[in-house]
Design an enzyme around this catalytic site. Structure first.
Site, PDB file in Angstrom:
ATOM      1  N   ASP A   1       0.833  -1.196   0.000  1.00 56.32           N
ATOM      2  CA  ASP A   1       0.000   0.000   0.000  1.00 56.32           C
ATOM      3  C   ASP A   1       0.872   1.252   0.000  1.00 56.32           C
ATOM      4  O   ASP A   1       2.001   1.241   0.519  1.00 56.32           O
ATOM      5  CB  ASP A   1      -0.913   0.028   1.227  1.00 56.32           C
ATOM      6  CG  ASP A   1      -2.037  -0.990   1.142  1.00 56.32           C
ATOM      7  OD1 ASP A   1      -2.304  -1.480   0.024  1.00 56.32           O
ATOM      8  OD2 ASP A   1      -2.641  -1.284   2.190  1.00 56.32           O
ATOM      9  N   LYS A   2       0.344   2.321  -0.539  1.00 56.98           N
ATOM     10  CA  LYS A   2       1.071   3.590  -0.596  1.00 56.98           C
ATOM     11  C   LYS A   2       1.562   4.011   0.777  1.00 56.98           C
ATOM     12  O   LYS A   2       2.704   4.473   0.928  1.00 56.98           O
ATOM     13  CB  LYS A   2       0.158   4.671  -1.184  1.00 56.98           C
ATOM     14  CG  LYS A   2       0.781   6.057  -1.228  1.00 56.98           C
ATOM     15  CD  LYS A   2      -0.192   7.068  -1.804  1.00 56.98           C
ATOM     16  CE  LYS A   2       0.404   8.471  -1.805  1.00 56.98           C
ATOM     17  NZ  LYS A   2      -0.519   9.484  -2.373  1.00 56.98           N
TER      18      LYS A   2
END
Length: 327
Positions: free
Chosen positions: A140-141
């Site tokens: 995930d970012k």
């Protein structure tokens, strides 16, 4: 227009789909024309008729008929000159088959709405001899830490297969609001995507669930250190790899990850430390894509999590060993 060509499948093309092979070697050939050639038997593999999804084997000969499509103009490069330097600074391991990076918090892995700079785009800056590093999994970012990248098609397939077969052991570090009891154990809790009412609207979230759409989700965890009763340094090992699994499981046992307002609510905020998500992929043990030998790589804690670890005097080089009888 060229005459009939006979191409031989190379080692790094083993397992590649035939349509992908054509897209790589003959990008001017449109997919519809490829299918037409396959239906007419003009394209053959090992002397036989095949379909576009046929997986290639080493040494097989591919018959390529005369191609008449006009080459399409190539797209201009989208990466910035400094991308190569930025990616190089992330690399913690590299050989001729793969590389591993320590992904910074906040860097998206792939593009999307309002996401112009992302890892996948930056990797184009490392292209060499028509090859560029390939993504084989995601982070995930807002999550930082270890990521594996393939440098060849064969390595990409083998690493991808290892992820699908759960033959890669990952350990994440997290800062939790509230020390879990017991201090170590296994969370076996199915989860699913559901539309949840938030205020006056609805939002899709991953939640503990049973019934339709629920997927098996298992996480091992252990407490490495604590700072009073309100903060815990956790190691988390996802046995399954569901979206947001660690975040949902941590919140479900009453120890939400700091900075995870989506699943932890107000409990996920802690005075004196960063409001960013405190989740980091620390180590991976996996079969090397070329020689298949098991190897372990470790990413050094970075960014806001390193600052938080200093704040609580947690050991940023702590060792984590998983008991065989944890489950």
């Amino acid at each position: 227009m060229s005459g009939v060509q006979i191409k031989t499948v190379k080692e790094d093309e083993v397992g590649m789909r035939l349509d992908r092979w054509f897209k790589t070697h003959f990008p001017e050939l449109r997919h519809g024309d490829l299918e037409k050639c396959l239906r007419k038997g003009q394209i053959r593999v090992a002397g036989g008729r095949v379909k576009a999804n046929r997986r290639l084997e080493i040494g097989e000969e591919i018959r390529v008929p005369p191609l008449q499509n006009e080459p399409r103009p190539s797209k201009p490069s989208q990466f910035r000159p400094e991308d190569a330097s930025a990616v190089r600074d992330m690399i913690i391991f590299e050989d001729d088959a793969m590389l591993a990076i320590n992904k910074p918090f906040g860097l998206a892995v792939q593009g999307g709405t309002n996401t112009k700079r992302h890892l996948d785009g930056m990797l184009a800056s490392l292209e060499k001899d028509g090859e560029r590093p390939r993504l084989v999994h995601r982070l995930d970012k807002d999550t930082g830490g270890l990521m594996l990248l393939a440098k060849t098609r064969q390595a990409a397939q083998r690493l991808g297969d290892a992820f699908k077969a759960h033959d890669i052991e990952k350990t994440y570090w997290a800062l939790a609001a509230g020390a879990p009891r017991p201090r170590q154990g296994t969370i076996d809790m199915p989860i699913a995507k559901r539309m949840i009412r938030i205020g006056e609207g609805e939002e899709e979230r991953v939640v503990p669930a049973d019934g339709e759409g629920a997927k098996k989700a298992i996480t091992d965890y252990q407490t490495i250190d604590e700072a009073g009763y309100n903060v815990a340094f956790l190691a988390m090992r996802p046995v399954t790899g569901r979206t947001h699994q660690l975040r949902v499981h941590a919140a479900a046992i009453g120890s939400p990850i700091i900075g995870d307002g989506k699943y932890g609510g107000t409990r996920a905020s802690l005075e004196g430390v960063s409001t960013n998500l405190h989740l980091f992929c620390r180590t991976m043990t996996f079969p090397h894509p070329k020689n298949r030998r098991k190897m372990t790589l470790t990413a050094s804690l970075s960014g806001h999590m390193l600052e938080t670890w200093k704040f609580f005097t947690f050991d940023a080089n702590a060792k984590c060993e998983w008991p065989e009888d944890i489950r």
